[in-house]
Design an enzyme around this catalytic site. Structure first.
Site, PDB file in Angstrom:
ATOM      1  N   SER A 169       0.842  -1.188   0.000  1.00  0.00           N
ATOM      2  CA  SER A 169       0.000   0.000   0.000  1.00  0.00           C
ATOM      3  C   SER A 169       0.881   1.242   0.000  1.00  0.00           C
ATOM      4  O   SER A 169       2.056   1.198   0.383  1.00  0.00           O
ATOM      5  CB  SER A 169      -0.883   0.006   1.249  1.00  0.00           C
ATOM      6  OG  SER A 169      -1.523   1.258   1.434  1.00  0.00           O
ATOM      7  N   TYR A 182      -2.453  -0.180  10.305  1.00  0.00           N
ATOM      8  CA  TYR A 182      -2.474  -0.541   8.889  1.00  0.00           C
ATOM      9  C   TYR A 182      -1.193  -0.082   8.191  1.00  0.00           C
ATOM     10  O   TYR A 182      -0.608  -0.820   7.392  1.00  0.00           O
ATOM     11  CB  TYR A 182      -3.694   0.084   8.227  1.00  0.00           C
ATOM     12  CG  TYR A 182      -3.872  -0.290   6.775  1.00  0.00           C
ATOM     13  CD1 TYR A 182      -4.253  -1.582   6.413  1.00  0.00           C
ATOM     14  CD2 TYR A 182      -3.677   0.649   5.762  1.00  0.00           C
ATOM     15  CE1 TYR A 182      -4.431  -1.929   5.078  1.00  0.00           C
ATOM     16  CE2 TYR A 182      -3.854   0.308   4.431  1.00  0.00           C
ATOM     17  CZ  TYR A 182      -4.224  -0.977   4.086  1.00  0.00           C
ATOM     18  OH  TYR A 182      -4.390  -1.314   2.769  1.00  0.00           O
TER      19      TYR A 182
END
Length: 286
Positions: A169, A182
């Site tokens: 990501s 995250y």
């Protein structure tokens, strides 16, 4: 049917995709099926997996839906046995399962002095984060990549050929406010991708990753848009930091995915994390 920017020949390849019931990975599954692969659509929900597999079959592809909980080795091993019986060993593994959870997030971007004495239960600062919640998000992304790789990569190593594609990501490059768990987990996935590439280099298994920028998915839709469909302030910040001034579409990932899947195109590419982000990582804000 997914629109392919170009087509590679994956005829006869067995491709296992985790988290394939989601927005992005379902697109991966459909694109790869159009290239002739036998696609195994795995998800925690058999209903979600079956919906994607049925669509692939309706379009003339070959797909099999299976339940696989990436945090449960026994679940992954059961899927592995079913795949061996139906198709044979996995050729390409796409570790797409992952995501964020409010249990690993703060409610505010910054800690202010007054927050230290705040008693509002609706405000969660760094000091209020539950380690179990942080652990859940980290495990979902990191262990959710490690465990399927342990289960499926042994067959690859034994036949001295295989391909693993992880999903990292932009958070791995540029941590976003509010989501420390995250961001940290995806940074771990990127590092793990590099480590695995070196570790598997003598047994013919390539390992790379794609790092998507900002895409609208089921998990983040409520953070990006209000109930009436108008963009939230966070959307304004994201698009303000994305030079191409838009969210990504699932099809924007297809070319990079197929490039990494094709040994002829990327056979000497190993241990890289490719951003697909509309220029977000390159933009300094000035």
């Amino acid at each position: 049917m997914v629109k392919l920017p170009f087509k590679v020949d994956l005829t006869g390849k067995v491709v296992v995709i985790t988290g394939a019931g989601g927005v992005l990975c379902s697109g991966f599954a459909k694109a790869i099926a159009q290239c002739g692969a036998k696609v195994v659509v795995t998800d925690r929900s058999i209903e979600c997996a079956k919906a994607v597999a049925d669509e692939i079959v309706a379009d003339g592809g070959e797909a099999m839906p299976l339940v696989a909980n990436v945090l449960d080795r026994a679940s992954c091993e059961a899927a592995h046995e079913a795949i061996l019986a139906a198709y044979g060993p996995c050729d390409i593994l796409i570790n797409g399962a992952g995501g964020n959870n409010p249990k690993g997030s703060t409610t505010k971007e910054y800690l202010f002095p007054e927050d230290l004495t705040n008693t509002d239960p609706d405000i969660k600062t760094f000091f209020d984060l539950d380690p179990d919640g942080v652990g859940f998000v980290f495990n979902l992304n990191f262990l959710g990549t490690l465990i399927p790789t342990q289960v499926f990569a042994r067959d690859m190593a034994e036949k001295n050929h295989g391909n693993i594609i992880n999903i990292s990501s932009m958070n791995a490059f540029r941590p976003l406010t509010k989501i420390p768990a995250y961001s940290g987990a995806k940074a771990a996935v990127s590092n793990f991708t590099q480590w695995l590439a070196v570790h598997f280099s003598k047994v013919g298994v390539r390992v790379n990753a794609i790092a998507p920028g900002f895409f609208v998915t089921k998990q983040n839709k409520d953070l990006l848009f209000n109930p009436d469909g108008t963009p939230t302030p966070r959307t304004g910040k994201i698009l303000g930091g994305t030079p191409m001034d838009r969210f990504g579409e699932t099809d924007d990932l297809t070319g990079t995915l197929l490039y990494l899947c094709d040994d002829g195109a990327s056979g000497f590419v190993d241990g890289v994390v490719i951003p697909v982000d509309g220029g977000f990582n390159a933009y300094s804000g000035v």
